[in-house]
Design an enzyme around this catalytic site. Structure first.
Site, PDB file in Angstrom:
ATOM      1  N   ASP A  97     -11.718   1.887   3.269  1.00 42.44           N
ATOM      2  CA  ASP A  97     -11.957   0.447   3.164  1.00 42.44           C
ATOM      3  C   ASP A  97     -13.440   0.155   2.904  1.00 42.44           C
ATOM      4  OD1 ASP A  97      -9.833  -1.401   3.417  1.00 42.44           O
ATOM      5  OD2 ASP A  97      -9.572  -0.896   5.535  1.00 42.44           O
ATOM      6  N   LYS A 155       0.839  -1.215   0.000  1.00 47.74           N
ATOM      7  CA  LYS A 155       0.000   0.000   0.000  1.00 47.74           C
ATOM      8  C   LYS A 155       0.869   1.258   0.000  1.00 47.74           C
ATOM      9  CE  LYS A 155      -3.770  -2.521   2.022  1.00 47.74           C
ATOM     10  NZ  LYS A 155      -4.263  -3.158   3.243  1.00 47.74           N
ATOM     11  N   GLN A 197      -5.292  -1.974   9.318  1.00 43.38           N
ATOM     12  CA  GLN A 197      -5.123  -3.309   8.729  1.00 43.38           C
ATOM     13  C   GLN A 197      -5.738  -4.377   9.632  1.00 43.38           C
ATOM     14  OE1 GLN A 197      -3.822  -3.901   5.643  1.00 43.38           O
ATOM     15  NE2 GLN A 197      -4.125  -6.094   5.862  1.00 43.38           N
TER      16      GLN A 197
HETATM   17  N1  GUN Z   1      -7.051  -7.387   5.715  1.00 44.60           N
HETATM   18  C1  GUN Z   1      -7.280  -8.144   4.629  1.00 44.60           C
HETATM   19  N2  GUN Z   1      -7.857  -7.438   3.661  1.00 44.60           N
HETATM   20  C2  GUN Z   1      -8.020  -6.186   4.140  1.00 44.60           C
HETATM   21  C3  GUN Z   1      -8.573  -4.995   3.601  1.00 44.60           C
HETATM   22  O1  GUN Z   1      -9.049  -4.930   2.462  1.00 44.60           O
HETATM   23  N3  GUN Z   1      -8.535  -3.909   4.425  1.00 44.60           N
HETATM   24  C4  GUN Z   1      -8.040  -3.962   5.680  1.00 44.60           C
HETATM   25  N4  GUN Z   1      -8.066  -2.851   6.422  1.00 44.60           N
HETATM   26  N5  GUN Z   1      -7.521  -5.050   6.209  1.00 44.60           N
HETATM   27  C5  GUN Z   1      -7.518  -6.160   5.444  1.00 44.60           C
END
Ligand code: GUN
Length: 281
Positions: free
Chosen positions: A117, A50, A94
């Site tokens: 998200d 990211k 996350q």
């Molecule tokens: N963990 C696995 N996929 C994701 C996601 O798309 N966003 C977040 N914040 N955590 C994750």
């Protein structure tokens, strides 16, 4: 039929390129804060990715790597501080969080305008009624892939394997909004193989290597593999037995290089949307 491969990596590069160009027109750079609690190695890989995406798109980014012992209160204080920051448009915490932290409360604390998200109940509600501000990243990425390859879910039988809040449920909603006839299968579905075999568009998001075998794929079906598993050899793979499924499918996504890069590209798109919202442009 030998399936055409849906190239998520190439499409993600295209999406990010257009995000970068649009971001360059804004008065202020979009800003993303990524919060990682604990030392889950898979999460670390995602977070690094990211960060790289933000650089490629010309975004400002901040990373908060907090120890696993972080308290709920400390985490909520950080979220509150980021909610108040003018230079931060998106906040991503996350998941999964280490044991002892209340994920639901943390997601609820993120301001809906910064919820890139699309996990906050306000944004999930807007998605449900078909008026979303943000696209849920993984399902949104799948829809972009279908559009790019001119696959229209309207009138098609769509089967989603898995019912998670992150993928299965929002995926079903997006396919429904695109006028698909949607069935969601899960751990209590008795005849999953037969239902999967009826799908024109089959999306697997379970996280079980080898789950989708060729008998579960209809001749000419579109097969989308959302999972990111490791096989016994430690190699990245999805839910779908790729080689055998590719012999029957019309289109198929590889793992890696399929849905994964698109998820990250959609996060950049959502951060751009948030930046527009905050800058009124
Ligand atoms: N963990 C696995 N996929 C994701 C996601 O798309 N966003 C977040 N914040 N955590 C994750």
């Amino acid at each position: 039929m030998a399936a055409k491969i849906i190239d998520g990596k190439a499409l993600a590069a295209k999406v990010k390129d257009s995000v970068r160009q649009e971001a360059a027109q804004l008065p202020r750079k979009p800003g993303l804060a990524v919060v990682l609690v604990g030392d889950d190695p898979a999460s670390r890989v995602y977070v690094n990715g990211k960060k790289r995406d933000c650089e490629e798109c010309g975004f400002y980014s901040e990373e908060y790597a907090l120890p696993a012992q972080t308290t709920q209160r400390q985490l909520l204080e950080l979220v509150a501080e980021l909610n108040g920051r003018q230079d931060i448009d998106g906040i991503l915490v996350q998941l999964p969080l280490p044991q002892g932290l209340d994920e639901r409360e943390v997601l609820l604390a993120i301001h809906p305008d910064k919820d890139v998200d699309c996990f906050h109940p306000f944004n999930v509600g807007r998605l449900t009624i078909g008026d979303p501000v943000f696209q849920p990243c993984t399902p949104g990425g799948v829809m972009e892939m279908l559009r790019e390859y001119h696959i229209d879910p309207a009138g098609k039988r769509c089967v989603v394997l898995g019912r998670s809040n992150i993928v299965g449920k929002p995926m079903a909603l997006l396919l429904l909004h695109a006028h698909g006839t949607v069935t969601v299968c899960h751990s209590r579905t008795p005849d999953m193989a037969a239902i999967a075999a009826s799908a024109d568009i089959l999306v697997s998001a379970v996280g079980k290597t080898g789950l989708v075998t060729a008998d579960m794929v209809k001749e000419g079906a579109v097969v989308i593999d959302v999972a990111m598993n490791r096989n016994e050899a430690g190699k990245l793979c999805g839910d779908v037995c790729y080689a055998e499924a590719a012999e029957k499918a019309s289109y198929i996504t590889p793992v890696p290089g399929g849905v994964g890069p698109m998820t990250r590209a959609m996060l950049m798109k959502n951060t751009l949307t948030a930046a527009r919202l905050h800058q009124g442009v």
